[in-house]
Design a protein around this motif. Sequence first.
Motif, short mmCIF file in Angstrom:
data_model
loop_
_atom_site.label_atom_id
_atom_site.label_comp_id
_atom_site.label_asym_id
_atom_site.label_seq_id
_atom_site.Cartn_x
_atom_site.Cartn_y
_atom_site.Cartn_z
N ASP A 177 -4.72 -0.70 0.91
CA ASP A 177 -5.83 -0.06 0.85
C ASP A 177 -5.55 1.54 1.16
N GLN A 178 -5.20 1.60 2.32
CA GLN A 178 -4.80 3.15 2.85
C GLN A 178 -3.75 3.93 1.82
N PHE A 179 -2.73 3.24 1.45
CA PHE A 179 -1.83 3.64 0.57
C PHE A 179 -2.21 4.07 -0.85
N ASP A 180 -3.26 3.47 -1.16
CA ASP A 180 -3.94 3.68 -2.31
C ASP A 180 -2.79 3.84 -3.61
N GLY A 181 -2.13 2.29 -3.77
CA GLY A 181 -1.40 2.24 -4.96
C GLY A 181 -0.15 2.67 -4.61
N ARG A 182 0.37 3.29 -3.41
CA ARG A 182 1.65 3.70 -3.21
C ARG A 182 2.52 2.91 -2.19
N ALA A 183 1.72 1.40 -1.83
CA ALA A 183 2.44 0.55 -0.95
C ALA A 183 2.60 -0.67 -1.95
N ARG A 184 3.57 -1.37 -1.74
CA ARG A 184 3.83 -2.49 -2.40
C ARG A 184 4.04 -3.74 -1.31
N ILE A 185 3.66 -4.94 -1.67
CA ILE A 185 3.89 -6.11 -0.96
C ILE A 185 5.59 -6.41 -1.03
N LEU A 186 6.20 -6.65 0.02
CA LEU A 186 7.48 -6.82 0.00
C LEU A 186 7.76 -8.34 0.78
N ALA A 187 8.14 -9.13 -0.28
CA ALA A 187 8.48 -10.57 0.04
C ALA A 187 9.94 -10.90 -0.09
N GLY A 188 10.40 -11.30 -1.25
CA GLY A 188 11.60 -11.58 -1.41
C GLY A 188 12.50 -10.16 -1.61
N GLY A 189 11.80 -9.27 -2.48
CA GLY A 189 12.44 -7.96 -2.73
C GLY A 189 13.46 -8.15 -3.91
N THR A 190 13.68 -8.94 -4.40
CA THR A 190 14.75 -9.10 -5.37
C THR A 190 14.59 -8.10 -6.54
N ASP A 191 12.97 -8.33 -7.02
CA ASP A 191 12.68 -7.47 -8.12
C ASP A 191 12.25 -6.05 -7.57
N ALA A 217 -2.25 -6.46 6.22
CA ALA A 217 -1.68 -5.96 5.03
C ALA A 217 -2.51 -5.46 3.94
N VAL A 218 -3.59 -6.10 3.92
CA VAL A 218 -4.69 -5.49 3.06
C VAL A 218 -5.27 -4.11 3.37
N HIS A 219 -5.45 -3.97 4.68
CA HIS A 219 -5.77 -2.66 5.02
C HIS A 219 -4.62 -1.60 4.63
N TRP A 220 -3.45 -1.84 4.75
CA TRP A 220 -2.60 -0.73 4.49
C TRP A 220 -2.21 -0.59 3.01
N ARG A 241 -5.41 -17.86 -4.20
CA ARG A 241 -6.44 -17.29 -3.47
C ARG A 241 -5.97 -15.80 -3.20
N ILE A 242 -6.47 -14.83 -3.41
CA ILE A 242 -6.57 -13.47 -3.20
C ILE A 242 -7.38 -12.80 -2.22
N ALA A 243 -6.61 -11.72 -1.30
CA ALA A 243 -7.30 -11.10 -0.39
C ALA A 243 -7.33 -9.84 -0.97
N GLY A 244 -8.59 -9.30 -0.46
CA GLY A 244 -8.69 -8.01 -0.63
C GLY A 244 -9.47 -7.01 0.42
N PRO A 245 -10.17 -5.78 0.13
CA PRO A 245 -10.86 -5.29 1.32
C PRO A 245 -12.14 -6.01 1.49
N SER A 246 -12.71 -6.52 0.54
CA SER A 246 -14.02 -7.28 0.52
C SER A 246 -13.96 -8.85 0.81
N GLY A 285 3.81 -4.15 13.92
CA GLY A 285 3.04 -4.64 12.82
C GLY A 285 1.59 -3.57 12.83
N SER A 286 1.59 -2.51 13.80
CA SER A 286 0.40 -1.96 13.85
C SER A 286 0.31 -0.74 12.88
N SER A 287 1.43 -0.13 12.63
CA SER A 287 1.55 1.21 11.60
C SER A 287 2.88 1.21 11.05
N PRO A 288 2.75 1.85 9.87
CA PRO A 288 4.23 1.79 9.00
C PRO A 288 5.13 2.88 9.97
#
Lengths: 772, 177, 344
Positions: free
Chosen positions: C29-43, C24-27, C192-197, B9-12
Motif C-alpha cells: 500500500d505504501q509504495f502505491d504500485g511500485r512494490a511487488r511480491i517476491l516469491a519465486g522471482g523467476t518471472d 506485506a500488505v502495508h508496504w 484468499r486475498i489480503a488487502g488493506p481492508s 522485516g520492519s522496513s525496506p
Amino acid sequence: MYTGDLELDPRTLYMRILRSPYAHARIKRIDSSKAEALPGVHAIIHRGKFPDWKMYFYLIPQFVFPENVTWAGQEIAAVAAESIDIANAALKLIEVEYEPKPHVLDAVEALHPDAPIVEILDVIDANNIRAPKLPPAGNMFEGRPEVLKRGDLDKGFAEADLVFEDTYSVPFQYHAPMQTRVVVAEWGGDKLSIEESCQGLWMVREDLVKSLGLREDQIRIRVGMQGGGFGSKAGAQRYLHLVSRLAMLTGRPVRFEQTRPEEFISHPHRWASTMWLKTGMKRDGTLTALSGKFLVNIGTGSTYGNQKDQMILTPWKLYSCPNVTLEQYGVYTNAQLTSYMRGVMVLMGNFAIEAHMDRVADLLGLDPFYFRMKNYTVWGDQVNKVPYSAYNLNRCMELVAEAIGWNRRASMREENKGRKVKRGLGLAAALDNANGFPPYKANADVYVAPDGHARLVIGTVDVGGGEATVLGMIAAEQLGVSLDRVKVQWGDTEKTKYSPSTHANRITAEMGPAVLQAADEARKKLFAVAADMLRTSADKLESANNFIYVKDEPGRALSFEQVCGTLPDEGISGTGSRIPNPTDWQFNVFSAKACEVEVDTETGQVRVLKVASAHEVGKALNPKLVESQQFGGVVMGLGFAFSEEPFIDAKSGVMLNPDLHQYRMATVRECPEIVTFNVEAEDPFFAYSAKGLGNGTLIAVAPAVRAAIADATGVWINELPITRDKILNRLYPSESRRTANSERENSSSKFLRDLSATRPIIAKDYIIEMGE
Amino acid sequence: MESASQGNGSSPVSSDIVELEVNGEHRLLTVQARETLAEVLRYRLKLTGTKLGCNRAECGTCTVIIDGETALACSVLALEATGRRIETIEGISEGSATKLHPLQESFINEDALQCGYCIPGMIMSCKNLLDHNPSPTANDVKRAVEGNYCRCGAYPNIISATLKAASMMRELKRVVP
Amino acid sequence: MNFFPLLYELPPIKYLRAESVESAVHWLDQFDGRARILAGGTDLLGLMKDNVTGSKMPMPELLIDIKRIPGIRDIGYDAEGVLRIGAAATLHDLESSPLVTGKYSLLAQAASEVATHQIKNMGTIGGNLCQRPWCWYFRVPHFDCFKKGGKQCYAITGNNKFYFSILGLGICVMAHPSDTAPALIALDASVRIAGPSGLRILPVAEFFNGPRETFETILDSNEMLVEVLLPREQPKNSVGVYLKERLRETWDFALASVAIQANRSATNRAFEQVRIVLGGVAPFPYRVPKAEELLIGKIVTTSLLEEVAEVAVQGARPLSMNAYKIPLLKALVKRALQRCAESG
C-alpha cells in the motif's frame, strides 16, 4: 578459466553499448557531450569521433559506425565508465537524432525494384579476396549470382521422363553458446593485451591489426576456456574492436560482458535462404537435369558476402548428373548480420537437395536409399573426373540404414494403417570440407626435455572438442611416448605460433600434419643421440611406449629418460608446418544420418525415437571424441530441424525472441537414442589419415527427419523449422486457414523459378501485397 | 537459522547483511538488495564455478542447490537466501582436485563435457537427483537435467556419466557403508 | 568505486523480508504500485532485467519477500475439510504432496507440467496464477503495448503464432500461460486475498480479468494472494486429467491445454458433473460450460467426443497464424475426456 571468471584489476572500466531502436534509419546527429560530462565516464566513441572506421571479422572489412543504421540493435556508441550503472546512465544521456526509413527483412521483397536499399555494412574492396568486389545492384550482392554450370540443361530436361520442381526454405540459425561473450582489454601504452573468449587467436589478432592500425607484436591475445563458439568466435567479434579502442583511449583495462538479449541481436549468425530446385529424371531414377536457384538472405552484412558458391556446392557435387545449372544469389536486408556457423552453407544446400531428392524418389516410387546409392557421385569433380582423396559415402549410408532398420519400412507402413500415432524412417547423406581454407598456414613446435617429457606448443584454441588432446596424441604417437608425458601448451599469442582458428573442420586436418612434422623432427634428433648410445645407426631405430629400441632387436632399448638425460638443459626441439593441399584430388568428408520418428497425427507432435549417424573421418584418433562430436551435431541438427528460428517483427524489424526461452534449442528431452559410427579409411594427405569432423556433424539431420515425417504421414514440410503449427496446418487444412505465410511461399517459388542471371528482375509481379 | 540481518522485516532496505552457509562454511557479508545469489557467489565470494548463461531463469546454467533443492542462482536475490544452506560445484569434491566427486570423475571419463560451460549447473542437477534417488533410470536422469541446456549437445554422455556415477556411488556405499 | 565485474541487470531496489501478511500488505500500500511480491522471482526478476515497463507498469522499487511469513507455504486441511495451500507453496510441493496428489491430482498434474524442475522448486502457486503474459510484444521493451499502458496490441497484426489466443479475444490477444489456473477452476477452487481492508475469498473463476483489462487478475496493487482453497473432498469417482501440448517437452508454455475434473456415476459411469477449462488458448482460463452440458448423464462414445470437442472450440476466431490451435484443442479435449472415461 572462462573470461567471465577472471579477477579484475581495480582500475577496470566497464563498456556498455548504445543500440539503435530502428531497423533502418539515418543518423542525423549524435552528441555525447552530456554523457561525457557524467562523473565516472572515461570515454565514449561513436561516428562523430570515428566516422570511417573499418573493423575486420574473419579478415573481412565492415564499417563500425556508418551514417545509416541498418538493423535494429546496431551499435551506435560505446561507453567506458567506472561502473556498469554509470555506463548505463551515460547511454541514456547520449543524444541521437534518427531519420527512420522503411526497412526490408525478406530476401524476395528486397529484390523488388521499389524495395528500400540497404546501405550495407560490408566494405567493397576488389583487392581483398574476402570482401565483395562490386557494389550491390539494388540489394543483390555484387549484382550477380554465383553460377555453376555443366552440360546442357535444356537437353537434360528434354530427355527426362519426369520433371519436378519445388521450393524450400531454412531460417537464420543462431549460435547461442551457453557463455555470452566476455572480454577484457588493456592498453599498456604500446601494447594491447586481451583476454577474450574466442576460437582462434591469430585471425583475431590479424583482424585487430587491420582495424586499429597496430603491428602484430603490439597485440597479445589470451584465451582460457571459451564457453562454446560454433563459428561465432573465430575472428575478432564486433564488440572486441570497440573494447580495444576504448582501452587505447582510456589507458585502463576495459571489460565488456554481453547480455543474452544482446547476443541474439548483435552477433552475426547463419544466413536464411529460400531455395528452388527443378530436376529431370528418367523413370528408373537416373538424373538427367538439375536446375536450382538459391536466394541467400545475408542481412545487412556478412563475412565473405554471399559465400560464393558454398551453398550450391552440395547439389553440384553430391548427385551424379550431367546437366546442371545452379545459381546462388545473395540479398542484403535489414535482418541483422550473418556469418559462419557450424555447417555454414553446406547445411543449407544439403537440406534443399536431399529434401528434393526424397520427394523425387517418392514420386518415382523408388526406395530413397536405393535412389541415393544409385545417384550419389563417385567423382569429386564430375566434369574433369577428379577423384576424392578417400570416398566412403556408400559405407556411411549402409551403416545408418542398417542401424535404423531400413528394411522395416514396408512393415511399418502396414502397421501405421488405422493408427493415430504413426512411425516413419528417413535418411540423408552429406559431404563437407575436409581440409579448411587457405592459406593453410599451421605451425607446431615440440620440445623434449632432459627428463624425458615433451611439450607441444601450438597456437590453437581448444574449444572443448578435444583439439589439444588429439594433437597431443599425434605428437605422443609420433614421438613414441605415452600421452601423459606430453603437455600441450596453447592459448597465448605471445608464446605460440600461427594456427588456424578452431572451426570449419580445420584443426585435426591442418594442424595434424604440422604437429606430426614437428614431432617427427624431434624424434629424428633423439634417434641420432640414441643411435650413438646404442651403437647403431638411426635408421635402425623405433620408438614406442616411452622407449627407443632397435627395430630388429627390441631387447636393445633405452628409456626416454636415459636418452634425454644426456641432453643439454634446453633439450631438443622440432618444428613443423603444413603445405597446401595438392590440387589433383578433392578433399571431403562424408557422412550419413538416418532416423526414426513417431508422429501423433491428432496433435501433430513429432518424437524422434532414434538417430543413426556415420561419419567418415579418415581415422578416428580419439573415437570417444568423434562420438561426442556426432552426438553434439545431432542435437544441434534437431534444433535446426524442429524448433530454432528467430522471429523478427515485420513492422518494426525488432527481434521478438532474443532469449533462450523462445529461441528454442533442443533440450535433453528432445535428444533421442543416438547410435554413431566412425568410418575409417586411408587418406594419405592427412596425419594418420585423420580429417576434420566437428563442423559437419549436424548436416543431413534435417532432411532425414523431414523424410521420416513424410514416410509416416505423407506430409512433406519444405520450410524449416518443422514446428507443430506447420504439421497441423497440413494434417487439418480445412480447420486451419491458409495463412499469410503460405501465400507468400507460393509467390516466392514462382519468383525464384523465373529469377535469372541475365534477365532483369521483375519481383513485383510475384509479390502479394502483405496488407495491413 | 537465526539471521544476523538488520532487515528484520520492519522496513525496506537497500542493502543488508546476509548470512549464507556455502558448502558448509558460514559466510557473513553485506550486499545490495539488487545483488543476486549468482553475483554474490561469483564476485564477492570468488566462487566462479557457478556460471551465468542468460541471467533470466531460462537456461539452467546457474543451477545450485539451496536447502536440498535445485534453484537458479541468477533469480534468487542474495538477501532471499539468508540463513539457507547453499551447495555449489566447488563444494562437491572433497577439498582437492585429485579427489573428485564420482559425478565429476564420471563426466570426465565419459566425455560428458565439451566446452564445459553448462557443466557445473548440470552436475548440480545430477547431484541433486542422486541425493534423492541413488538408483535412477536413464529417464530419471533426463528429467533431472531437462532444465539444463547444453549447446554442445553432450546429453547422451551426460546421461551415461550420471548412471555410471550412481552405480559407482552405490558400490562405494556397499563397500564403505 | 567497485571492481566487481557485476553485470547488474537489476536496477537498484529496496528489499523487505515480510514477517506477516499485514506487513506485506502495508508496504504494498505504501509504495502505491511500485512494490511487488517476491516469491519465486523467476518471472518478476526477468521482467525487471529486461526493463519491461510502461505507464501502467512502473519498474518496481520494492520487492517484498513473503517466503518467511509463517504458514505461507503450508499445505493442510482446516476444520471444515477445505485444503488450504499457502500462496508460496512451490509447484514442486504441489506435485509431490500426498495431500494434493491423492485427492486433487488434477492440480498435481498441472503443477508437474510447468517448465523445469528448477523452476518448480522456486515457482509458487501464487506466482503461477499472477504471472504476466508471454506475448513477445509485451516482453520486448520496444513495444509500448496495451498492457503496459500503450494504446494498441501489436500481436493482432504482427506475429501471433504460439502464445496467443483463439478464444475470448479482446484488446489483448495473449494466451494466459498458467497451467494451475485451469486446473483450479476445474476443481472449483477459491483464493484468499489480503488487502488493506482485510481478507476476502473469491472463486478462482472470478480471479481473472477479461482481455479488456490491463491486468490479468483482479488484484489491486495493494493486495496479495494468501492462500488457495480447494473445496472438500471430491466424490469417490471423481477424476481429474490435465493435458498440455507444447512445442518441446519441457520449458515451454502451453500451445493448448485442457483441465477436466469429472464425477461419474458409480453404476453406469455416466458423467454426473464435469468441468472443462481450457488453457493457452484465451487471455484467461476458459471454461466451456456448453461443452460440459453435452456430457451430463452420458457415457463416452466417439461421436459424443467429437460433438463435445466441436462445441468446446465454438466461437474460436483464430488470428492470422494460430488457426492450428483449433484441431489441436479438439484433439486434446477428446483425449482428456477419453482418459477420464478410462480411469478409476
